[in-house]
Design an enzyme around this catalytic site. Sequence first.
Site, PDB file in Angstrom:
ATOM      1  N   ARG A   1       0.856  -1.185   0.000  1.00 49.33           N
ATOM      2  CA  ARG A   1       0.000   0.000   0.000  1.00 49.33           C
ATOM      3  C   ARG A   1       0.892   1.235   0.000  1.00 49.33           C
ATOM      4  O   ARG A   1       2.002   1.224   0.559  1.00 49.33           O
ATOM      5  CB  ARG A   1      -0.911   0.023   1.232  1.00 49.33           C
ATOM      6  CG  ARG A   1      -2.065  -0.974   1.176  1.00 49.33           C
ATOM      7  CD  ARG A   1      -3.106  -0.575   0.152  1.00 49.33           C
ATOM      8  NE  ARG A   1      -4.292  -1.406   0.181  1.00 49.33           N
ATOM      9  CZ  ARG A   1      -4.472  -2.486  -0.572  1.00 49.33           C
ATOM     10  NH1 ARG A   1      -3.504  -2.879  -1.406  1.00 49.33           N
ATOM     11  NH2 ARG A   1      -5.608  -3.176  -0.518  1.00 49.33           N
TER      12      ARG A   1
ATOM     13  N   HIS B   1      -1.438   0.360 -10.149  1.00 48.30           N
ATOM     14  CA  HIS B   1      -2.020  -0.648  -9.251  1.00 48.30           C
ATOM     15  C   HIS B   1      -2.545  -1.818 -10.087  1.00 48.30           C
ATOM     16  O   HIS B   1      -3.681  -2.280  -9.917  1.00 48.30           O
ATOM     17  CB  HIS B   1      -3.140  -0.052  -8.402  1.00 48.30           C
ATOM     18  CG  HIS B   1      -3.368  -0.801  -7.114  1.00 48.30           C
ATOM     19  ND1 HIS B   1      -3.773  -0.203  -5.944  1.00 48.30           N
ATOM     20  CD2 HIS B   1      -3.230  -2.119  -6.816  1.00 48.30           C
ATOM     21  CE1 HIS B   1      -3.895  -1.104  -4.989  1.00 48.30           C
ATOM     22  NE2 HIS B   1      -3.575  -2.287  -5.492  1.00 48.30           N
TER      23      HIS B   1
END
Length: 305
Positions: free
Chosen positions: A216, A264
């Site tokens: 993250r 991502h």
Amino acid sequence: MLMNGAGGLCDERGTAIALGDAHPDVAWGTSDLFRDGAPLVAFFSLMLESHGLAWFQSPGAGYDDPVFTALVANGVRVTNAHVNSLPIAEFVMRSVLDEFQDAAQWRDQATKRLWRIHDWREVSGSTWVIVGLGGIGTEVARRARAFGAHVIGCRRHPSPTDPTERTVTPDHLDQVVGLADVLVLAAPATPETANLVNAAFLAQMKRGSLLVNVARGTLVDDDALIESLDSGHLSAAILDVFRTEPLPEDHPFWAHPKVRVSPHNAAGGVGRLARQANLFKENLDRYLGGRPLLNEVTDVVAARG
């Protein structure tokens, strides 16, 4: 009941259903919800407004988004999916090999029809430190060791079955950071991992080492990372996750010569789709039979609040 691309609802025959008439007991968030133009907001709005919803199956492993907390607060059971570890591990290996071999130089030369050779770093004999040995970190470790790398893992509860040469606990991470030629972040976003990679952490890393973040964005202090790259301390940063997504157009990562940005998308391997479907089918059978669900994280999400 299905949600179509426009955010409307229909049954399995394609017949339209009004939102007010939808009362799902079970919901499965599929990967296509995260495509451009998909009704992601409409889908989760429906989930949060459906007070009869009893169970939600997520397509991914992460559960740090506030929507999961809201679902659990509504009495919804939540299960996650560890089906993306394989493509993410392949992404990590491809990215590191690309960087070690300076493959960009070959691609550039090919466009110019230049025939030049260069030496490059080998993964074999290099040392990798993998922070987080869940599904993703474990698969990365297995592949790195298959290439002949020395792998050190970091997790809260080391196990004799870890696919590493040694595994340390987070309180001993500072003792191995400086050994890494490649440092891979694969840990969840928690209060303990927030800004883990800060200026002090980066200063401990080996000069010329490579940082890979498939965890993250909150694990990394962006300003400290840019400073470390600018100083030449780190050779490059491979980043698939960011504090703000999509990454703002004016963010310095886009133009930085030592940052590799991907949207991502490390989990994009198509094999995950069948694994998601198989997991949902298994869990649906369990749900209907009153048996424990696989990968239930309801209590963990509730505890994080």
